[in-house]
Motif scaffolding. Structure first.
Motif, PDB file in Angstrom:
ATOM      1  N   CYS A 198     -53.949 -17.826   9.058  1.00 31.75           N
ATOM      2  CA  CYS A 198     -55.079 -17.691   8.132  1.00 31.75           C
ATOM      3  C   CYS A 198     -56.400 -17.853   8.869  1.00 31.75           C
ATOM      4  CB  CYS A 198     -54.997 -18.748   7.022  1.00 31.75           C
ATOM      5  SG  CYS A 198     -53.767 -18.440   5.763  1.00 31.75           S
ATOM      6  N   GLY A 199     -56.427 -18.759   9.850  1.00 33.64           N
ATOM      7  CA  GLY A 199     -57.662 -19.039  10.558  1.00 33.64           C
ATOM      8  C   GLY A 199     -58.112 -17.938  11.486  1.00 33.64           C
ATOM      9  N   VAL A 200     -57.197 -17.046  11.871  1.00 28.44           N
ATOM     10  CA  VAL A 200     -57.557 -15.953  12.776  1.00 28.44           C
ATOM     11  C   VAL A 200     -57.358 -14.582  12.138  1.00 28.44           C
ATOM     12  CG1 VAL A 200     -57.102 -17.267  14.884  1.00 28.44           C
ATOM     13  CG2 VAL A 200     -55.251 -15.942  13.841  1.00 28.44           C
ATOM     14  N   ALA A 201     -57.048 -14.546  10.847  1.00 25.91           N
ATOM     15  CA  ALA A 201     -56.755 -13.270  10.195  1.00 25.91           C
ATOM     16  C   ALA A 201     -57.915 -12.286  10.315  1.00 25.91           C
ATOM     17  CB  ALA A 201     -56.408 -13.499   8.729  1.00 25.91           C
ATOM     18  N   GLY A 202     -59.146 -12.793  10.259  1.00 28.81           N
ATOM     19  CA  GLY A 202     -60.304 -11.909  10.344  1.00 28.81           C
ATOM     20  C   GLY A 202     -60.983 -11.943  11.688  1.00 28.81           C
ATOM     21  N   LEU A 203     -60.355 -12.565  12.682  1.00 28.73           N
ATOM     22  CA  LEU A 203     -60.986 -12.777  13.989  1.00 28.73           C
ATOM     23  C   LEU A 203     -60.361 -11.858  15.032  1.00 28.73           C
ATOM     24  CD1 LEU A 203     -62.871 -14.670  15.748  1.00 28.73           C
ATOM     25  CD2 LEU A 203     -60.808 -16.005  16.191  1.00 28.73           C
ATOM     26  N   ASP A 204     -61.202 -11.185  15.804  1.00 28.12           N
ATOM     27  CA  ASP A 204     -60.726 -10.435  16.956  1.00 28.12           C
ATOM     28  C   ASP A 204     -60.623 -11.427  18.110  1.00 28.12           C
ATOM     29  OD1 ASP A 204     -60.198  -8.799  19.065  1.00 28.12           O
ATOM     30  OD2 ASP A 204     -61.967  -7.529  18.866  1.00 28.12           O
ATOM     31  N   SER A 205     -59.431 -11.940  18.335  1.00 33.19           N
ATOM     32  CA  SER A 205     -59.252 -13.014  19.313  1.00 33.19           C
ATOM     33  C   SER A 205     -58.839 -12.507  20.693  1.00 33.19           C
ATOM     34  CB  SER A 205     -58.207 -14.016  18.805  1.00 33.19           C
ATOM     35  OG  SER A 205     -56.966 -13.364  18.582  1.00 33.19           O
ATOM     36  N   SER A 206     -58.750 -11.201  20.871  1.00 34.33           N
ATOM     37  CA  SER A 206     -58.362 -10.674  22.175  1.00 34.33           C
ATOM     38  C   SER A 206     -59.391 -11.076  23.226  1.00 34.33           C
ATOM     39  CB  SER A 206     -58.238  -9.151  22.131  1.00 34.33           C
ATOM     40  OG  SER A 206     -59.468  -8.556  21.733  1.00 34.33           O
ATOM     41  N   GLY A 207     -58.905 -11.540  24.361  1.00 33.38           N
ATOM     42  CA  GLY A 207     -59.795 -11.947  25.437  1.00 33.38           C
ATOM     43  C   GLY A 207     -60.289 -13.370  25.341  1.00 33.38           C
ATOM     44  N   LEU A 208     -60.031 -14.036  24.237  1.00 35.04           N
ATOM     45  CA  LEU A 208     -60.435 -15.438  24.085  1.00 35.04           C
ATOM     46  C   LEU A 208     -59.374 -16.341  24.698  1.00 35.04           C
ATOM     47  CD1 LEU A 208     -61.746 -15.358  20.410  1.00 35.04           C
ATOM     48  CD2 LEU A 208     -63.147 -15.638  22.464  1.00 35.04           C
ATOM     49  N   GLU A 209     -59.809 -17.378  25.385  1.00 36.99           N
ATOM     50  CA  GLU A 209     -58.888 -18.319  26.023  1.00 36.99           C
ATOM     51  C   GLU A 209     -58.836 -19.621  25.234  1.00 36.99           C
ATOM     52  OE1 GLU A 209     -58.909 -17.970  30.623  1.00 36.99           O
ATOM     53  OE2 GLU A 209     -61.013 -17.980  29.998  1.00 36.99           O
ATOM     54  N   GLY A 210     -57.714 -20.331  25.362  1.00 39.09           N
ATOM     55  CA  GLY A 210     -57.593 -21.635  24.728  1.00 39.09           C
ATOM     56  C   GLY A 210     -57.491 -21.571  23.223  1.00 39.09           C
ATOM     57  N   VAL A 211     -56.997 -20.444  22.682  1.00 38.78           N
ATOM     58  CA  VAL A 211     -56.807 -20.299  21.239  1.00 38.78           C
ATOM     59  C   VAL A 211     -55.316 -20.228  20.961  1.00 38.78           C
ATOM     60  CG1 VAL A 211     -57.248 -18.900  19.197  1.00 38.78           C
ATOM     61  CG2 VAL A 211     -58.996 -19.075  20.985  1.00 38.78           C
ATOM     62  N   ALA A 212     -54.804 -21.187  20.195  1.00 42.19           N
ATOM     63  CA  ALA A 212     -53.384 -21.229  19.851  1.00 42.19           C
ATOM     64  C   ALA A 212     -53.230 -21.090  18.344  1.00 42.19           C
ATOM     65  CB  ALA A 212     -52.756 -22.537  20.327  1.00 42.19           C
ATOM     66  N   VAL A 213     -52.181 -20.392  17.919  1.00 41.12           N
ATOM     67  CA  VAL A 213     -51.935 -20.143  16.495  1.00 41.12           C
ATOM     68  C   VAL A 213     -50.531 -20.627  16.150  1.00 41.12           C
ATOM     69  CG1 VAL A 213     -51.772 -18.400  14.680  1.00 41.12           C
ATOM     70  CG2 VAL A 213     -53.460 -18.138  16.522  1.00 41.12           C
ATOM     71  N   ALA A 214     -50.428 -21.445  15.108  1.00 45.81           N
ATOM     72  CA  ALA A 214     -49.129 -21.943  14.660  1.00 45.81           C
ATOM     73  C   ALA A 214     -49.188 -22.209  13.163  1.00 45.81           C
ATOM     74  CB  ALA A 214     -48.744 -23.215  15.408  1.00 45.81           C
ATOM     75  N   ASP A 215     -48.147 -21.818  12.451  1.00 42.65           N
ATOM     76  CA  ASP A 215     -48.126 -21.971  11.000  1.00 42.65           C
ATOM     77  C   ASP A 215     -47.164 -23.042  10.512  1.00 42.65           C
ATOM     78  OD1 ASP A 215     -50.085 -20.023  10.355  1.00 42.65           O
ATOM     79  OD2 ASP A 215     -48.621 -18.435  10.669  1.00 42.65           O
ATOM     80  N   ASP A 216     -46.487 -23.724  11.423  1.00 44.85           N
ATOM     81  CA  ASP A 216     -45.626 -24.839  11.026  1.00 44.85           C
ATOM     82  C   ASP A 216     -46.074 -26.086  11.765  1.00 44.85           C
ATOM     83  OD1 ASP A 216     -43.428 -25.343  13.442  1.00 44.85           O
ATOM     84  OD2 ASP A 216     -44.229 -23.308  13.379  1.00 44.85           O
ATOM     85  N   ALA A 217     -45.761 -27.240  11.199  1.00 46.09           N
ATOM     86  CA  ALA A 217     -46.270 -28.505  11.736  1.00 46.09           C
ATOM     87  C   ALA A 217     -45.796 -28.751  13.170  1.00 46.09           C
ATOM     88  CB  ALA A 217     -45.846 -29.660  10.830  1.00 46.09           C
ATOM     89  N   ALA A 218     -44.542 -28.449  13.461  1.00 49.12           N
ATOM     90  CA  ALA A 218     -44.021 -28.695  14.809  1.00 49.12           C
ATOM     91  C   ALA A 218     -44.723 -27.813  15.836  1.00 49.12           C
ATOM     92  CB  ALA A 218     -42.513 -28.457  14.844  1.00 49.12           C
ATOM     93  N   GLY A 219     -44.900 -26.548  15.506  1.00 50.97           N
ATOM     94  CA  GLY A 219     -45.580 -25.638  16.415  1.00 50.97           C
ATOM     95  C   GLY A 219     -47.034 -25.997  16.600  1.00 50.97           C
TER      96      GLY A 219
END
Length: 264
Positions: A198-219
């Motif tokens: 949800c946090g990156v759905a509208g974001l063009d994150s290509s080329g960005l560093e240090g961005v991690a996406v996870a939808d479950d608590a463990a991840g």
């Protein structure tokens, strides 16, 4: 006449309904239906409608038909959010969340992080801390400060130093829409970010560093731990990526062009 919707709020209320108990679930569902009808009607009555992401435009097109719908992305003020020539490394232990803390999507985010993610982070980083920065914290947010190592600041004079004190920005957004300012602002200040789809759905994150996406608590926890332990604590190169894609000037130029085109 130009209608600036930013996001499709009707979809936000649908998510609020799914995350709430009766009777508020029914109230939110009713609001979603009524607002969706209004969004479709209003879109047909304006010469152009503006949204901040391609996903939002596609959703509105399905709702209102293929009308004059345009995308003008959110932006970030890189001059105001300047980390300085040598950004401080942060304390190596603190995760920060920034937002209006009486807004349901933000309340859900920090309670979820506190209850389900932080304990998993502390299994591997026992001294990990959580800093919640934002005005008007709801009672359930204030209560989180009873946990050792969790700070609820309330309103602060300036957000920039609050973010720079910390090691990782977390945005465990489950109910939001669009392009969250908190993600853009953290990246502008060179912090790594852990967020959800949800946090990156509208974001063009290509080329960005240090961005991690996870939808479950463990991840999510694993991504936070990985960034807390990483050799790099700051990602200054992200500022140039943001300058190319999310500076306000080109976005406002597109808005001016859209208005002038209509006048012409």
């Amino acid at each position: 006449r130009v209608l600036d919707l930013c996001d499709l709020d009707s979809h936000k209320w649908e998510r609020f309904a799914s995350a709430s108990r009766w009777p508020m679930s029914a109230v939110y569902a009713s609001e979603a239906r009524r607002l969706a009808a209004y969004e479709a009607k209003a879109t047909g009555e304006f010469d152009a409608t503006v949204l901040i992401s391609e996903a939002e435009r596609d959703d509105l097109a399905r709702l209102a038909g293929d009308k004059k719908i345009h995308v003008i992305a959110n932006g970030v003020d890189l001059d105001a959010l300047d980390p300085g020539p040598e950004p401080p490394p942060g304390d190596g232990l603190s995760c920060v969340f920034v937002g209006a803390m009486d807004y349901l999507a933000n309340v859900d985010s920090v309670v979820y992080f506190h209850d389900e993610v932080l304990p998993k982070v502390r299994e591997q980083v026992p001294d990990a801390r959580f800093r919640i920065v934002g005005a008007n914290p709801a009672p359930e947010v204030v209560k989180l400060a009873e946990t050792p190592g969790v700070t609820v600041t309330g309103r602060v004079a300036e957000v920039r130093p609050e973010i720079l004190e910390c090691a990782v920005s977390v945005a465990p957004i489950r109910l939001g829409r669009g392009v969250p300012n908190k993600v853009l602002e953290a990246l502008a200040l060179t912090l790594p970010v852990v967020t959800t789809s949800c946090g990156v759905a509208g974001l063009d994150s290509s080329g960005l560093e240090g961005v991690a996406v996870a939808d479950d608590a463990a991840g999510f926890a694993a991504a936070v731990v990985g960034l807390l332990r990483a050799d790099r604590s700051r990602y200054p190169g992200n500022r140039e990526v943001l300058r190319e894609r999310y500076s306000w000037e080109p976005h406002m130029r597109r808005l001016c062009d859209l208005v002038l085109e209509g006048v012409g």
